[in-house]
Design a protein around this motif. Structure first.
Motif, PDB file in Angstrom:
ATOM      1  N   PRO A  63       0.772  -1.236   0.000  1.00  0.00           N
ATOM      2  CA  PRO A  63       0.000   0.000   0.000  1.00  0.00           C
ATOM      3  C   PRO A  63       0.809   1.296   0.000  1.00  0.00           C
ATOM      4  CG  PRO A  63      -0.296  -1.187   2.066  1.00  0.00           C
ATOM      5  CD  PRO A  63       0.558  -2.032   1.188  1.00  0.00           C
ATOM      6  N   ARG A  64       2.106   1.225   0.050  1.00  0.00           N
ATOM      7  CA  ARG A  64       2.960   2.420  -0.002  1.00  0.00           C
ATOM      8  C   ARG A  64       3.810   2.358  -1.255  1.00  0.00           C
ATOM      9  NH1 ARG A  64       4.186   5.195   4.605  1.00  0.00           N
ATOM     10  NH2 ARG A  64       5.130   6.582   3.095  1.00  0.00           N
ATOM     11  N   VAL A  65       4.190   3.513  -1.757  1.00  0.00           N
ATOM     12  CA  VAL A  65       5.029   3.595  -2.956  1.00  0.00           C
ATOM     13  C   VAL A  65       6.454   3.202  -2.583  1.00  0.00           C
ATOM     14  CG1 VAL A  65       5.959   5.149  -4.715  1.00  0.00           C
ATOM     15  CG2 VAL A  65       3.581   5.370  -3.968  1.00  0.00           C
ATOM     16  N   GLY A  66       7.055   2.388  -3.418  1.00  0.00           N
ATOM     17  CA  GLY A  66       8.438   1.987  -3.214  1.00  0.00           C
ATOM     18  C   GLY A  66       8.543   0.549  -2.740  1.00  0.00           C
ATOM     19  N   ARG A  67       9.692  -0.021  -2.968  1.00  0.00           N
ATOM     20  CA  ARG A  67       9.980  -1.380  -2.528  1.00  0.00           C
ATOM     21  C   ARG A  67      11.135  -1.313  -1.551  1.00  0.00           C
ATOM     22  NH1 ARG A  67       8.882  -5.741  -6.429  1.00  0.00           N
ATOM     23  NH2 ARG A  67      10.643  -6.649  -5.372  1.00  0.00           N
ATOM     24  N   ASN A  68      11.237  -2.287  -0.723  1.00  0.00           N
ATOM     25  CA  ASN A  68      12.323  -2.441   0.238  1.00  0.00           C
ATOM     26  C   ASN A  68      12.341  -1.311   1.270  1.00  0.00           C
ATOM     27  OD1 ASN A  68      14.463  -3.720   1.469  1.00  0.00           O
ATOM     28  ND2 ASN A  68      15.970  -3.016   0.007  1.00  0.00           N
ATOM     29  N   PHE A  69      12.574  -0.095   0.844  1.00  0.00           N
ATOM     30  CA  PHE A  69      12.514   1.070   1.731  1.00  0.00           C
ATOM     31  C   PHE A  69      11.532   2.074   1.128  1.00  0.00           C
ATOM     32  CE2 PHE A  69      16.511  -0.688   3.223  1.00  0.00           C
ATOM     33  CZ  PHE A  69      16.398  -0.509   4.592  1.00  0.00           C
ATOM     34  N   PRO A  70      10.223   1.869   1.375  1.00  0.00           N
ATOM     35  CA  PRO A  70       9.234   2.804   0.829  1.00  0.00           C
ATOM     36  C   PRO A  70       9.499   4.230   1.297  1.00  0.00           C
ATOM     37  CG  PRO A  70       8.175   0.865   1.747  1.00  0.00           C
ATOM     38  CD  PRO A  70       9.614   0.803   2.147  1.00  0.00           C
ATOM     39  N   GLY A  71       9.084   5.178   0.477  1.00  0.00           N
ATOM     40  CA  GLY A  71       9.307   6.585   0.793  1.00  0.00           C
ATOM     41  C   GLY A  71       8.526   7.061   2.004  1.00  0.00           C
ATOM     42  N   LEU A  72       9.092   8.041   2.660  1.00  0.00           N
ATOM     43  CA  LEU A  72       8.424   8.665   3.810  1.00  0.00           C
ATOM     44  C   LEU A  72       7.345   9.612   3.317  1.00  0.00           C
ATOM     45  CD1 LEU A  72      11.533   9.451   6.024  1.00  0.00           C
ATOM     46  CD2 LEU A  72       9.853   7.638   6.343  1.00  0.00           C
ATOM     47  N   PRO A  73       6.372   9.924   4.172  1.00  0.00           N
ATOM     48  CA  PRO A  73       5.352  10.899   3.781  1.00  0.00           C
ATOM     49  C   PRO A  73       5.991  12.252   3.470  1.00  0.00           C
ATOM     50  CG  PRO A  73       4.841   9.912   5.924  1.00  0.00           C
ATOM     51  CD  PRO A  73       6.182   9.411   5.518  1.00  0.00           C
ATOM     52  N   ALA A  74       5.412  12.976   2.526  1.00  0.00           N
ATOM     53  CA  ALA A  74       5.946  14.286   2.145  1.00  0.00           C
ATOM     54  C   ALA A  74       5.959  15.242   3.335  1.00  0.00           C
ATOM     55  CB  ALA A  74       5.127  14.871   0.993  1.00  0.00           C
ATOM     56  N   VAL A  75       4.917  15.207   4.128  1.00  0.00           N
ATOM     57  CA  VAL A  75       4.831  16.047   5.319  1.00  0.00           C
ATOM     58  C   VAL A  75       4.519  15.111   6.499  1.00  0.00           C
ATOM     59  CG1 VAL A  75       3.716  18.035   6.408  1.00  0.00           C
ATOM     60  CG2 VAL A  75       3.957  17.943   3.913  1.00  0.00           C
ATOM     61  N   PRO A  76       5.557  14.609   7.140  1.00  0.00           N
ATOM     62  CA  PRO A  76       5.324  13.624   8.204  1.00  0.00           C
ATOM     63  C   PRO A  76       4.758  14.258   9.473  1.00  0.00           C
ATOM     64  CG  PRO A  76       7.672  14.006   7.904  1.00  0.00           C
ATOM     65  CD  PRO A  76       6.965  14.842   6.890  1.00  0.00           C
ATOM     66  N   HIS A  77       3.599  13.793   9.860  1.00  0.00           N
ATOM     67  CA  HIS A  77       2.929  14.241  11.081  1.00  0.00           C
ATOM     68  C   HIS A  77       2.563  13.011  11.905  1.00  0.00           C
ATOM     69  CE1 HIS A  77       2.584  18.458  10.072  1.00  0.00           C
ATOM     70  NE2 HIS A  77       2.108  18.145   8.887  1.00  0.00           N
ATOM     71  N   LEU A  78       2.029  13.251  13.073  1.00  0.00           N
ATOM     72  CA  LEU A  78       1.621  12.166  13.958  1.00  0.00           C
ATOM     73  C   LEU A  78       0.622  11.233  13.279  1.00  0.00           C
ATOM     74  CD1 LEU A  78       1.760  10.832  16.742  1.00  0.00           C
ATOM     75  CD2 LEU A  78      -0.041  12.411  17.502  1.00  0.00           C
ATOM     76  N   SER A  79      -0.303  11.767  12.500  1.00  0.00           N
ATOM     77  CA  SER A  79      -1.302  10.909  11.850  1.00  0.00           C
ATOM     78  C   SER A  79      -0.645   9.950  10.855  1.00  0.00           C
ATOM     79  CB  SER A  79      -2.375  11.747  11.164  1.00  0.00           C
ATOM     80  OG  SER A  79      -1.805  12.580  10.180  1.00  0.00           O
ATOM     81  N   GLU A  80       0.373  10.411  10.128  1.00  0.00           N
ATOM     82  CA  GLU A  80       1.078   9.536   9.190  1.00  0.00           C
ATOM     83  C   GLU A  80       1.908   8.491   9.931  1.00  0.00           C
ATOM     84  OE1 GLU A  80       0.977  12.837   8.781  1.00  0.00           O
ATOM     85  OE2 GLU A  80      -0.180  12.974   6.915  1.00  0.00           O
TER      86      GLU A  80
END
Length: 157
Positions: free
Chosen positions: A76-93
């Motif tokens: 469900p997340r973009v990327g393999r092995n080490f998927p990318g972090l959210p563009a704006v990481p907050h507590l909800s993410e």
């Protein structure tokens, strides 16, 4: 009568969230972390805790895909092995990604629980390892990264 997979499940669960002599399992090593703390890097170019957590979620997914042979499954997340972090990481993410890790753990657990003896000894996808060896491997993977998380937490405060 115990399930034929009870030892395999016990190993898998202990590495993720169970009590053990070796210290915190993966889930326990993430306990209490804030998004800011999870984003701190121990050094330039090194993975942070958030990336390691997503990496573990991805490999639980990948092991499940290999065992089931369902090539239509997508992480469900973009990327393999080490998927990318959210563009704006907050507590909800952060909470969403923790929930993803737990969900992937439980989904793989459900597959392991239903394995037959014949399925346990067959190869996991194109791997040279059996399904049972692969499940033990993903448990070991959890413990390896739990140790990394503990070290990063000490290094970056």
């Amino acid at each position: 009568m115990p399930s034929p997979n009870s030892d395999l499940l016990a190993t898998y669960d202990q590495a993720f969230s169970g009590r053990s002599w070796h210290g915190a399992p993966l889930w326990g090593s993430l306990r209490g972390l804030t998004p800011d703390a999870a984003l701190r890097r121990p050094a330039a170019g090194r993975h942070n805790v958030w990336e390691l957590m997503l990496h573990c979620a991805y490999w639980k997914f990948e092991v499940r895909r290999r065992i089931t042979g369902d090539g239509r499954m997508t992480f469900p997340r973009v990327g393999r092995n080490f998927p990318g972090l959210p563009a704006v990481p907050h507590l909800s993410e952060w909470k969403r990604d923790l929930a993803l890790l737990k969900r992937e753990h439980l989904l793989l657990r459900g597959v392991v629980q239903l394995l037959t003896s014949a399925q346990r000894v067959r190869r996991a996808g194109k791997s040279r390892f059996s399904v049972a060896e692969t499940v033990i491997g993903v448990a070991s993977h959890d413990l390896y990264h739990a140790g990394q998380v503990q070290l990063i937490r000490r290094l970056v405060g």
